[in-house]
Design a protein around this motif. Sequence first.
Motif, mmCIF file in Angstrom:
data_model
loop_
_atom_site.group_PDB
_atom_site.id
_atom_site.type_symbol
_atom_site.label_atom_id
_atom_site.label_comp_id
_atom_site.label_asym_id
_atom_site.label_seq_id
_atom_site.Cartn_x
_atom_site.Cartn_y
_atom_site.Cartn_z
ATOM 1 N N ILE A 179 -58.701 39.803 48.847
ATOM 2 C CA ILE A 179 -58.659 38.537 48.113
ATOM 3 C C ILE A 179 -59.775 37.613 48.574
ATOM 4 O O ILE A 179 -60.459 36.977 47.769
ATOM 5 N N LYS A 180 -59.952 37.569 49.855
ATOM 6 C CA LYS A 180 -61.005 36.751 50.449
ATOM 7 C C LYS A 180 -62.360 37.105 49.849
ATOM 8 O O LYS A 180 -63.133 36.218 49.456
ATOM 9 N N GLN A 192 -57.768 27.190 50.170
ATOM 10 C CA GLN A 192 -56.452 27.597 50.641
ATOM 11 C C GLN A 192 -55.458 27.740 49.511
ATOM 12 O O GLN A 192 -54.631 28.662 49.506
ATOM 13 N N ALA A 193 -55.513 26.830 48.551
ATOM 14 C CA ALA A 193 -54.582 26.913 47.441
ATOM 15 C C ALA A 193 -54.823 28.203 46.667
ATOM 16 O O ALA A 193 -53.890 28.918 46.307
ATOM 17 N N GLN A 194 -56.101 28.503 46.448
ATOM 18 C CA GLN A 194 -56.434 29.709 45.702
ATOM 19 C C GLN A 194 -56.005 30.961 46.464
ATOM 20 O O GLN A 194 -55.396 31.870 45.904
ATOM 21 N N ALA A 233 -52.148 31.263 46.658
ATOM 22 C CA ALA A 233 -51.592 31.646 45.360
ATOM 23 C C ALA A 233 -51.793 33.135 45.127
ATOM 24 O O ALA A 233 -50.887 33.838 44.678
ATOM 25 N N ALA A 234 -52.990 33.617 45.455
ATOM 26 C CA ALA A 234 -53.279 35.027 45.253
ATOM 27 C C ALA A 234 -52.422 35.894 46.177
ATOM 28 O O ALA A 234 -51.914 36.945 45.768
#
Lengths: 167, 167
Positions: free
Chosen positions: A118-119, A28-30, A33-34
């Motif tokens: 992004i995923k 989730q953080a990644q 952030a993206a």
Amino acid sequence: MVKELDEKAEALPDHVGWRLWQASRAWQAQFAAAMRATGHSWFSEARAGLLGHIPRGGTRQAALIERAATTKQAVQQLLDGLEAEGVLERLPDPRDGRGKLVRYTRKGLDALRDGDRIKLQIELGYIGRIGEQRFAALMDALRALDAARGDVPETAAAAQDETSESN
Amino acid sequence: MVKELDEKAEALPDHVGWRLWQASRAWQAQFAAAMRATGHSWFSEARAGLLGHIPRGGTRQAALIERAATTKQAVQQLLDGLEAEGVLERLPDPRDGRGKLVRYTRKGLDALRDGDRIKLQIELGYIGRIGEQRFAALMDALRALDAARGDVPETAAAAQDETSESN
DNA sequence: TGAATATCGTCAAGTATCTTGACTATATGG
DNA sequence: CCATATAGTCAAGATACTTGACGATATTCA
């Protein structure tokens, strides 16, 4: 980077719950952030959790409440925020004078598109880190776990009496 | 249990992030419910996240801040709460006049013990649901993922510049 | 029809968690 | 001693979630 090791670095927990939690937080953080770096500054993890339950075609607000595991007030406040950001819009439900339909705006659909991209990038990174086989095994186990929800009659202590239907 | 299916139940997301998030939430909900049912009414998921970083032998508050991925203020507020509940206590660090040592009280250690028991029960339930092999594969993949943190030079969009050391 | 009841959504207040900024006290390195 | 870094605290605000009460529409059934 001076790390004192006078206290012999006692091990962190190593059980499913902890691992799942850590992995989930990292993902989730990644992702968040993206998303923010891509221009969706309104994005937050709580909002992501709700959006995940809203199909591209939109849905009834009441249906959302069933899907997400929270109260209708929590859902509503998140929707309020997302509507104010212009990500979603609420329309009266023609089939039920009480109901509202929730659907994405153009801005919301753009965010979904970026999110998908992004995923996939993050997934590729994961596969690079642990290999295709392990990744496939991970997904397989997670899916199986989800599919088996409700099976196996709770081993005592896990008393989760969800009965009341109020509020 | 009347479920209308006039809207053809569009599929929920099915990617690592979502699955991890759902699995993590399910685990935590089950664990927290069991903990509270066992008498630890002070238990919350946020607090659990911090406690996971505190070894049984206690630790320096500063060391905690490094381990948990939050700010020292967030850590402190959680510690304040846990101290007020009588789960932890803070002592001055004899080796550093500025520092504090955080350690469990009797009540805290009791909670850890109960937590371990509950944790094992949940794990057994998981194994019952997906089988030993899948469970082992799940743990293996999660551990591998964690171990490979920092490898693979971020595929562009995931810009996570963690540089500043202030606050 | 019309009253009782249920469902859908809203308003409002309170709590928990986390963030940001400023500050004090102690340590460390010249 | 002085400059700087580190450990912890205080305080204010933002976000997410919970609880309780409420108005509007739907449904049920006498």
